[in-house]
Scaffold this motif. Structure first.
Motif, mmCIF file in Angstrom:
data_model
loop_
_atom_site.group_PDB
_atom_site.id
_atom_site.type_symbol
_atom_site.label_atom_id
_atom_site.label_comp_id
_atom_site.label_asym_id
_atom_site.label_seq_id
_atom_site.Cartn_x
_atom_site.Cartn_y
_atom_site.Cartn_z
ATOM 1 N N ILE A 1 -7.435 10.528 -7.890
ATOM 2 C CA ILE A 1 -6.149 10.563 -7.173
ATOM 3 C C ILE A 1 -5.796 11.997 -6.801
ATOM 4 C CG2 ILE A 1 -3.669 10.096 -7.316
ATOM 5 C CD1 ILE A 1 -4.377 7.750 -9.231
ATOM 6 N N ASP A 2 -5.981 12.929 -7.733
ATOM 7 C CA ASP A 2 -5.689 14.338 -7.442
ATOM 8 C C ASP A 2 -6.534 14.845 -6.284
ATOM 9 O OD1 ASP A 2 -3.724 14.549 -9.411
ATOM 10 O OD2 ASP A 2 -5.121 15.306 -10.926
ATOM 11 N N CYS A 3 -7.814 14.484 -6.256
ATOM 12 C CA CYS A 3 -8.686 14.876 -5.140
ATOM 13 C C CYS A 3 -8.129 14.331 -3.828
ATOM 14 C CB CYS A 3 -10.110 14.374 -5.360
ATOM 15 S SG CYS A 3 -11.031 15.298 -6.608
ATOM 16 N N LEU A 4 -7.724 13.069 -3.819
ATOM 17 C CA LEU A 4 -7.153 12.469 -2.617
ATOM 18 C C LEU A 4 -5.908 13.229 -2.169
ATOM 19 C CD1 LEU A 4 -6.820 10.197 -0.495
ATOM 20 C CD2 LEU A 4 -5.614 8.882 -2.250
ATOM 21 N N LEU A 5 -5.009 13.481 -3.096
ATOM 22 C CA LEU A 5 -3.745 14.146 -2.747
ATOM 23 C C LEU A 5 -3.945 15.590 -2.292
ATOM 24 C CD1 LEU A 5 -1.422 12.769 -5.576
ATOM 25 C CD2 LEU A 5 -1.466 12.090 -3.156
ATOM 26 N N ASN A 6 -5.029 16.212 -2.743
ATOM 27 C CA ASN A 6 -5.306 17.616 -2.389
ATOM 28 C C ASN A 6 -6.380 17.751 -1.317
ATOM 29 O OD1 ASN A 6 -3.484 19.025 -4.257
ATOM 30 N ND2 ASN A 6 -4.708 18.021 -5.830
ATOM 31 N N ASN A 7 -6.718 16.646 -0.659
ATOM 32 C CA ASN A 7 -7.742 16.647 0.397
ATOM 33 C C ASN A 7 -9.036 17.311 -0.054
ATOM 34 O OD1 ASN A 7 -6.190 15.324 2.409
ATOM 35 N ND2 ASN A 7 -5.065 17.227 2.748
ATOM 36 N N LEU B 1 -9.602 2.838 -5.840
ATOM 37 C CA LEU B 1 -8.672 3.747 -5.173
ATOM 38 C C LEU B 1 -9.047 3.826 -3.699
ATOM 39 C CD1 LEU B 1 -6.426 5.937 -5.060
ATOM 40 C CD2 LEU B 1 -8.188 7.605 -5.732
ATOM 41 N N PHE B 2 -8.073 3.511 -2.854
ATOM 42 C CA PHE B 2 -8.248 3.548 -1.408
ATOM 43 C C PHE B 2 -7.381 4.653 -0.825
ATOM 44 C CE2 PHE B 2 -9.208 -0.709 -2.811
ATOM 45 C CZ PHE B 2 -10.361 -1.028 -2.104
ATOM 46 N N ASP B 3 -7.854 5.291 0.256
ATOM 47 C CA ASP B 3 -7.077 6.327 0.907
ATOM 48 C C ASP B 3 -5.983 5.702 1.784
ATOM 49 O OD1 ASP B 3 -8.333 5.520 3.297
ATOM 50 O OD2 ASP B 3 -9.665 7.272 3.361
ATOM 51 N N ALA B 4 -5.283 6.527 2.548
ATOM 52 C CA ALA B 4 -4.180 6.042 3.376
ATOM 53 C C ALA B 4 -4.643 5.037 4.433
ATOM 54 C CB ALA B 4 -3.475 7.218 4.046
ATOM 55 N N ASP B 5 -5.927 5.114 4.811
ATOM 56 C CA ASP B 5 -6.490 4.178 5.791
ATOM 57 C C ASP B 5 -7.144 2.970 5.122
ATOM 58 O OD1 ASP B 5 -5.742 5.835 7.971
ATOM 59 O OD2 ASP B 5 -7.512 7.085 7.602
ATOM 60 N N LEU B 6 -6.917 2.820 3.815
ATOM 61 C CA LEU B 6 -7.461 1.725 3.015
ATOM 62 C C LEU B 6 -8.991 1.722 2.970
ATOM 63 C CD1 LEU B 6 -4.939 -1.147 3.844
ATOM 64 C CD2 LEU B 6 -5.090 0.221 1.743
ATOM 65 N N LYS B 7 -9.588 2.925 2.973
ATOM 66 C CA LYS B 7 -11.028 3.098 2.777
ATOM 67 C C LYS B 7 -11.250 3.457 1.308
ATOM 68 C CE LYS B 7 -12.131 2.580 7.112
ATOM 69 N NZ LYS B 7 -12.615 1.285 7.528
ATOM 70 N N LEU B 8 -12.238 2.814 0.691
ATOM 71 C CA LEU B 8 -12.513 3.020 -0.728
ATOM 72 C C LEU B 8 -13.072 4.420 -0.975
ATOM 73 C CD1 LEU B 8 -12.605 1.666 -3.555
ATOM 74 C CD2 LEU B 8 -14.963 1.010 -3.026
ATOM 75 N N LYS C 1 0.824 -1.203 0.000
ATOM 76 C CA LYS C 1 0.000 0.000 0.000
ATOM 77 C C LYS C 1 0.861 1.257 0.000
ATOM 78 C CE LYS C 1 -0.890 0.695 4.921
ATOM 79 N NZ LYS C 1 -1.207 2.069 5.175
ATOM 80 N N GLY C 2 0.318 2.306 -0.601
ATOM 81 C CA GLY C 2 1.017 3.585 -0.637
ATOM 82 C C GLY C 2 0.804 4.365 0.646
ATOM 83 N N SER C 3 1.686 5.306 0.935
ATOM 84 C CA SER C 3 1.566 6.096 2.162
ATOM 85 C C SER C 3 0.350 7.029 2.117
ATOM 86 C CB SER C 3 2.847 6.900 2.403
ATOM 87 O OG SER C 3 3.081 7.791 1.314
ATOM 88 N N LYS C 4 -0.047 7.461 0.924
ATOM 89 C CA LYS C 4 -1.187 8.382 0.795
ATOM 90 C C LYS C 4 -2.414 7.731 0.171
ATOM 91 C CE LYS C 4 1.658 12.460 0.783
ATOM 92 N NZ LYS C 4 2.216 13.560 0.019
ATOM 93 N N GLY C 5 -2.233 6.624 -0.519
ATOM 94 C CA GLY C 5 -3.358 5.948 -1.153
ATOM 95 C C GLY C 5 -2.870 4.768 -1.972
ATOM 96 N N THR C 6 -3.819 3.952 -2.408
ATOM 97 C CA THR C 6 -3.477 2.733 -3.141
ATOM 98 C C THR C 6 -4.493 2.486 -4.246
ATOM 99 O OG1 THR C 6 -2.563 1.793 -1.103
ATOM 100 C CG2 THR C 6 -3.012 0.250 -2.911
ATOM 101 N N VAL C 7 -3.979 2.238 -5.441
ATOM 102 C CA VAL C 7 -4.816 1.843 -6.573
ATOM 103 C C VAL C 7 -4.656 0.343 -6.756
ATOM 104 C CG1 VAL C 7 -5.175 2.010 -9.077
ATOM 105 C CG2 VAL C 7 -4.626 4.068 -7.747
ATOM 106 N N ILE C 8 -5.784 -0.359 -6.732
ATOM 107 C CA ILE C 8 -5.790 -1.790 -7.013
ATOM 108 C C ILE C 8 -6.538 -1.981 -8.318
ATOM 109 C CG2 ILE C 8 -6.590 -4.065 -6.252
ATOM 110 C CD1 ILE C 8 -6.116 -3.092 -3.373
ATOM 111 N N MET C 9 -5.898 -2.675 -9.261
ATOM 112 C CA MET C 9 -6.460 -2.895 -10.594
ATOM 113 C C MET C 9 -6.602 -4.378 -10.840
ATOM 114 S SD MET C 9 -3.752 -0.499 -12.655
ATOM 115 C CE MET C 9 -2.321 -1.009 -11.690
ATOM 116 N N PHE C 10 -7.773 -4.804 -11.257
ATOM 117 C CA PHE C 10 -7.950 -6.165 -11.729
ATOM 118 C C PHE C 10 -7.808 -6.115 -13.245
ATOM 119 C CE2 PHE C 10 -9.594 -6.394 -7.531
ATOM 120 C CZ PHE C 10 -9.248 -7.665 -7.104
#
Length: 185
Positions: free
Chosen positions: A160-166, A127-134, A35-44
Protein backbone atom coordinates in the motif's frame (compact mmCIF):
# COMPACT_ATOMS: atom_id res chain seq x y z
CA UNK A 1 -6.48 -26.58 10.21
CA UNK A 2 -5.58 -26.76 6.51
CA UNK A 3 -2.56 -24.94 5.11
CA UNK A 4 -3.88 -23.86 1.72
CA UNK A 5 -1.81 -21.28 -0.23
CA UNK A 6 -3.11 -18.44 -2.42
CA UNK A 7 -3.30 -19.06 -6.16
CA UNK A 8 -1.53 -15.74 -6.92
CA UNK A 9 -3.73 -14.14 -9.60
CA UNK A 10 -1.46 -12.54 -12.28
CA UNK A 11 -0.39 -8.96 -11.55
CA UNK A 12 -2.11 -6.46 -13.84
CA UNK A 13 -5.40 -8.39 -13.77
CA UNK A 14 -8.42 -6.07 -13.66
CA UNK A 15 -10.54 -6.58 -10.53
CA UNK A 16 -13.63 -8.59 -11.45
CA UNK A 17 -16.78 -6.60 -10.72
CA UNK A 18 -19.35 -7.80 -8.22
CA UNK A 19 -22.59 -6.79 -6.58
CA UNK A 20 -22.93 -8.54 -3.22
CA UNK A 21 -24.99 -8.13 -0.08
CA UNK A 22 -23.28 -6.40 2.83
CA UNK A 23 -24.17 -8.42 5.90
CA UNK A 24 -24.08 -5.33 8.11
CA UNK A 25 -26.22 -2.84 6.12
CA UNK A 26 -28.16 -5.58 4.21
CA UNK A 27 -27.61 -3.50 1.04
CA UNK A 28 -26.30 -4.75 -2.29
CA UNK A 29 -22.94 -3.10 -2.88
CA UNK A 30 -20.76 -3.11 -5.98
CA UNK A 31 -17.03 -2.82 -6.44
CA UNK A 32 -17.49 0.53 -8.18
CA UNK A 33 -19.36 1.85 -5.10
CA UNK A 34 -16.74 0.61 -2.64
CA UNK A 35 -13.42 1.12 -4.40
CA UNK A 36 -10.99 3.64 -2.97
CA UNK A 37 -9.87 6.73 -4.87
CA UNK A 38 -6.21 5.61 -4.77
CA UNK A 39 -6.54 1.85 -4.38
CA UNK A 40 -8.62 -1.01 -3.05
CA UNK A 41 -7.86 -3.97 -0.81
CA UNK A 42 -10.13 -6.96 -1.28
CA UNK A 43 -9.88 -9.66 1.39
CA UNK A 44 -11.43 -13.09 1.31
CA UNK A 45 -12.02 -13.97 4.95
CA UNK A 46 -14.52 -15.86 7.10
CA UNK A 47 -15.65 -15.99 10.72
CA UNK A 48 -14.23 -19.30 11.91
CA UNK A 49 -10.82 -19.71 10.25
CA UNK A 50 -8.00 -19.62 12.86
CA UNK A 51 -5.74 -17.87 10.31
CA UNK A 52 -8.26 -15.03 9.94
CA UNK A 53 -8.91 -14.83 13.69
CA UNK A 54 -5.12 -14.55 14.11
CA UNK A 55 -4.97 -11.39 11.92
CA UNK A 56 -8.37 -9.75 12.55
CA UNK A 57 -7.11 -6.97 14.80
CA UNK A 58 -4.31 -6.09 12.39
CA UNK A 59 -6.54 -5.92 9.31
CA UNK A 60 -8.88 -3.61 11.23
CA UNK A 61 -5.94 -1.37 12.20
CA UNK A 62 -4.60 -1.30 8.64
CA UNK A 63 -8.03 -0.43 7.25
CA UNK A 64 -8.49 2.33 9.84
CA UNK A 65 -5.07 3.78 8.99
CA UNK A 66 -5.13 3.61 5.20
CA UNK A 67 -8.78 4.38 4.50
CA UNK A 68 -7.91 7.98 5.40
CA UNK A 69 -5.45 7.93 2.48
CA UNK A 70 -7.89 6.87 -0.25
CA UNK A 71 -7.59 3.11 0.09
CA UNK A 72 -10.89 1.23 0.11
CA UNK A 73 -11.23 -2.04 2.03
CA UNK A 74 -13.70 -4.80 1.24
CA UNK A 75 -14.08 -8.15 3.01
CA UNK A 76 -15.84 -11.05 1.32
CA UNK A 77 -16.83 -14.45 2.68
CA UNK A 78 -17.55 -17.14 0.11
CA UNK A 79 -17.81 -20.20 2.33
CA UNK A 80 -20.55 -22.81 1.99
CA UNK A 81 -22.88 -21.95 4.87
CA UNK A 82 -24.83 -25.20 4.67
CA UNK A 83 -21.82 -27.19 5.85
CA UNK A 84 -20.26 -24.25 7.76
CA UNK A 85 -23.20 -22.46 9.42
CA UNK A 86 -20.82 -20.43 11.60
CA UNK A 87 -20.10 -18.43 8.41
CA UNK A 88 -23.75 -17.55 7.71
CA UNK A 89 -24.58 -13.94 6.81
CA UNK A 90 -26.31 -13.44 10.18
CA UNK A 91 -23.18 -14.58 12.00
CA UNK A 92 -20.98 -12.54 9.65
CA UNK A 93 -22.83 -9.38 10.74
CA UNK A 94 -22.31 -10.25 14.41
CA UNK A 95 -18.65 -11.08 13.78
CA UNK A 96 -18.10 -7.78 11.94
CA UNK A 97 -19.62 -5.77 14.79
CA UNK A 98 -17.69 -7.67 17.48
CA UNK A 99 -14.42 -7.08 15.63
CA UNK A 100 -15.22 -3.43 14.77
CA UNK A 101 -14.83 -3.96 11.02
CA UNK A 102 -14.56 -0.50 9.45
CA UNK A 103 -15.25 -2.05 6.03
CA UNK A 104 -18.21 -3.86 4.46
CA UNK A 105 -18.35 -7.63 5.00
CA UNK A 106 -19.97 -9.06 1.89
CA UNK A 107 -21.49 -12.48 1.38
CA UNK A 108 -20.67 -14.31 -1.87
CA UNK A 109 -23.52 -16.82 -1.80
CA UNK A 110 -22.93 -18.23 -5.29
CA UNK A 111 -19.12 -18.34 -4.83
CA UNK A 112 -18.78 -16.76 -8.29
CA UNK A 113 -16.78 -13.84 -6.93
CA UNK A 114 -14.24 -16.08 -5.18
CA UNK A 115 -13.86 -18.05 -8.41
CA UNK A 116 -13.47 -14.85 -10.46
CA UNK A 117 -10.62 -13.77 -8.15
CA UNK A 118 -9.15 -17.30 -8.11
CA UNK A 119 -9.31 -17.07 -4.31
CA UNK A 120 -8.18 -20.24 -2.55
CA UNK A 121 -7.90 -19.56 1.15
CA UNK A 122 -8.87 -17.35 4.05
CA UNK A 123 -7.32 -14.90 4.45
CA UNK A 124 -6.45 -14.04 0.85
CA UNK A 125 -5.46 -10.42 0.11
CA UNK A 126 -5.56 -8.44 -3.15
CA UNK A 127 -4.47 -4.82 -3.68
CA UNK A 128 -5.67 -2.98 -6.77
CA UNK A 129 -4.59 0.48 -7.92
CA UNK A 130 -6.96 3.37 -8.71
CA UNK A 131 -7.67 1.79 -12.12
CA UNK A 132 -8.51 -1.55 -10.43
CA UNK A 133 -5.36 -3.25 -11.80
CA UNK A 134 -3.85 -5.86 -9.48
CA UNK A 135 -0.55 -4.74 -7.98
CA UNK A 136 -0.27 -7.05 -4.97
CA UNK A 137 -1.70 -10.39 -3.90
CA UNK A 138 -0.78 -12.81 -1.19
CA UNK A 139 -0.02 -12.71 2.48
CA UNK A 140 -0.55 -10.06 5.13
CA UNK A 141 2.84 -10.96 6.67
CA UNK A 142 4.86 -14.01 7.75
CA UNK A 143 2.89 -14.61 10.98
CA UNK A 144 0.74 -17.72 11.25
CA UNK A 145 -1.09 -19.24 14.23
CA UNK A 146 1.51 -20.99 16.34
CA UNK A 147 4.70 -19.73 14.62
CA UNK A 148 5.34 -17.07 17.31
CA UNK A 149 5.98 -14.30 14.77
CA UNK A 150 4.17 -11.04 15.51
CA UNK A 151 1.27 -10.03 13.29
CA UNK A 152 2.50 -6.82 11.67
CA UNK A 153 0.77 -6.64 8.30
CA UNK A 154 4.12 -5.58 6.84
CA UNK A 155 3.75 -7.20 3.42
CA UNK A 156 0.37 -5.61 2.71
CA UNK A 157 1.31 -2.29 4.33
CA UNK A 158 4.48 -2.08 2.23
CA UNK A 159 2.49 -2.74 -0.94
CA UNK A 160 0.00 0.00 0.00
CA UNK A 161 2.82 2.41 0.86
CA UNK A 162 4.44 1.73 -2.53
CA UNK A 163 1.12 2.48 -4.24
CA UNK A 164 0.59 5.70 -2.31
CA UNK A 165 4.17 6.85 -3.00
CA UNK A 166 4.16 5.88 -6.70
CA UNK A 167 7.00 3.46 -6.04
CA UNK A 168 7.40 0.04 -7.66
CA UNK A 169 7.06 -2.79 -5.15
CA UNK A 170 10.22 -4.85 -5.67
CA UNK A 171 9.60 -7.10 -2.66
CA UNK A 172 8.76 -10.75 -3.32
CA UNK A 173 5.03 -11.41 -3.12
CA UNK A 174 4.42 -14.53 -1.07
CA UNK A 175 1.17 -16.51 -1.13
CA UNK A 176 -1.10 -16.24 1.85
CA UNK A 177 -1.59 -19.45 3.80
CA UNK A 178 -4.88 -20.29 5.45
CA UNK A 179 -7.95 -22.47 5.52
CA UNK A 180 -9.28 -23.43 2.12
CA UNK A 181 -12.44 -21.74 0.96
CA UNK A 182 -15.31 -24.10 1.76
CA UNK A 183 -16.66 -24.80 -1.71
CA UNK A 184 -20.20 -26.00 -2.27
CA UNK A 185 -20.52 -29.57 -3.47
Amino acid sequence: MANTPSNMLPLGTTAPNFNLTDTISKQKLSLSQLKGSKGTVIMFICNHCPFVIHVNKTIVNIANTYSEHGIGFIAISSNDVINYPQDSPQKMAIHAKENNYPFPYLYDETQKVAKAYDAACTPDFYLFDADLKLIYRGQLDDSRPGNDLPVTGNDLKYAIDCLLNNKKNESPQKPSIGCNIKWKK
